[in-house]
Design a protein around this motif. Structure first.
Motif, mmCIF file in Angstrom:
data_model
loop_
_atom_site.group_PDB
_atom_site.id
_atom_site.type_symbol
_atom_site.label_atom_id
_atom_site.label_comp_id
_atom_site.label_asym_id
_atom_site.label_seq_id
_atom_site.Cartn_x
_atom_site.Cartn_y
_atom_site.Cartn_z
ATOM 1 N N UNK A 88 0.841 -1.197 0.000
ATOM 2 C CA UNK A 88 0.000 0.000 0.000
ATOM 3 C C UNK A 88 0.876 1.246 0.000
ATOM 4 N N UNK A 89 0.482 2.244 -0.771
ATOM 5 C CA UNK A 89 1.088 3.566 -0.728
ATOM 6 C C UNK A 89 0.053 4.538 -0.189
ATOM 7 N N UNK A 90 0.421 5.298 0.833
ATOM 8 C CA UNK A 90 -0.463 6.296 1.419
ATOM 9 C C UNK A 90 0.165 7.673 1.224
ATOM 10 N N UNK A 91 -0.500 8.497 0.446
ATOM 11 C CA UNK A 91 0.003 9.824 0.103
ATOM 12 C C UNK A 91 -0.525 10.853 1.094
ATOM 13 N N UNK A 136 10.019 13.173 -1.079
ATOM 14 C CA UNK A 136 10.546 13.651 -2.353
ATOM 15 C C UNK A 136 10.473 15.174 -2.425
ATOM 16 N N UNK A 137 11.377 15.747 -3.176
ATOM 17 C CA UNK A 137 11.253 17.152 -3.534
ATOM 18 C C UNK A 137 10.607 17.234 -4.909
ATOM 19 N N UNK A 185 -1.465 20.670 1.173
ATOM 20 C CA UNK A 185 -1.208 21.523 0.015
ATOM 21 C C UNK A 185 0.267 21.931 -0.096
ATOM 22 N N UNK A 186 1.148 20.996 0.088
ATOM 23 C CA UNK A 186 2.581 21.257 0.026
ATOM 24 C C UNK A 186 2.970 21.803 -1.349
ATOM 25 N N UNK A 187 3.846 22.785 -1.361
ATOM 26 C CA UNK A 187 4.287 23.377 -2.623
ATOM 27 C C UNK A 187 5.372 22.554 -3.305
ATOM 28 N N UNK A 188 6.189 21.829 -2.531
ATOM 29 C CA UNK A 188 7.320 21.148 -3.161
ATOM 30 C C UNK A 188 7.591 19.751 -2.616
ATOM 31 N N UNK A 189 6.943 19.341 -1.541
ATOM 32 C CA UNK A 189 7.273 18.069 -0.901
ATOM 33 C C UNK A 189 6.170 17.048 -1.140
ATOM 34 N N UNK A 190 6.604 15.870 -1.552
ATOM 35 C CA UNK A 190 5.719 14.729 -1.742
ATOM 36 C C UNK A 190 6.067 13.733 -0.643
ATOM 37 N N UNK A 191 5.076 13.336 0.158
ATOM 38 C CA UNK A 191 5.299 12.436 1.291
ATOM 39 C C UNK A 191 4.408 11.218 1.153
#
Length: 132
Positions: free
Chosen positions: A17-20, A108-109, A31-37
């Motif tokens: 499972x991937x949980x974003x 991630x950036x 609403x992050x501008x540059x970070x993907x978690x």
């Protein structure tokens, strides 16, 4: 912003499972501008096969379990609390070698990069046979 369960985007995958917590395509989540978690859960015996991220650097933080981590052709075994940095474009793979689910945080950036989030190379050599 406090992130609640309703804000997390769960995407089932063959490995688990991937949980974003923030998503690169959808507006749900932070609403992050540059970070993907992403919190990834990998089932025993499964993995996130060899791949790379064209336009994104990545940190992996092991939350639980036993991970066989590859960066290029180098392999290490990691456990809870250990961290890996992967530059953009570097091939890597993460495999659960334990008896229980493993969890990791992928950070991630460059959240809004145009490239696919991951490019799979697991069917190409040497990646197709390197773990044998």
């Amino acid at each position: 912003m406090f992130i609640e369960d309703k804000d997390i985007i769960a995407e089932p995958a063959d490995m688990g499972l991937n949980e974003f917590f923030s998503h690169h395509l959808l507006k749900q989540g932070a609403p992050s501008k540059d970070i993907l978690l992403i919190r990834g859960t990998i089932k025993p015996g499964f993995g996130h096969d060899f791949h790379y991220h064209q336009d994104r650097e990545e940190f992996l933080y092991i939350l639980s379990g036993s991970i066989e981590q590859w960066i290029g052709e180098e392999k290490r075994f990691l456990g809870p609390g250990e961290v890996v940095y992967i530059p953009a474009g570097v091939i890597h793979g993460s495999y659960n070698v334990g008896d229980e689910d493993a969890q990791l945080l992928a950070i991630f950036n460059n959240k809004d990069a145009d490239a696919e989030i991951a490019t799979d190379v697991s069917n190409q050599e040497p990646w197709a046979s390197i773990r044998e």
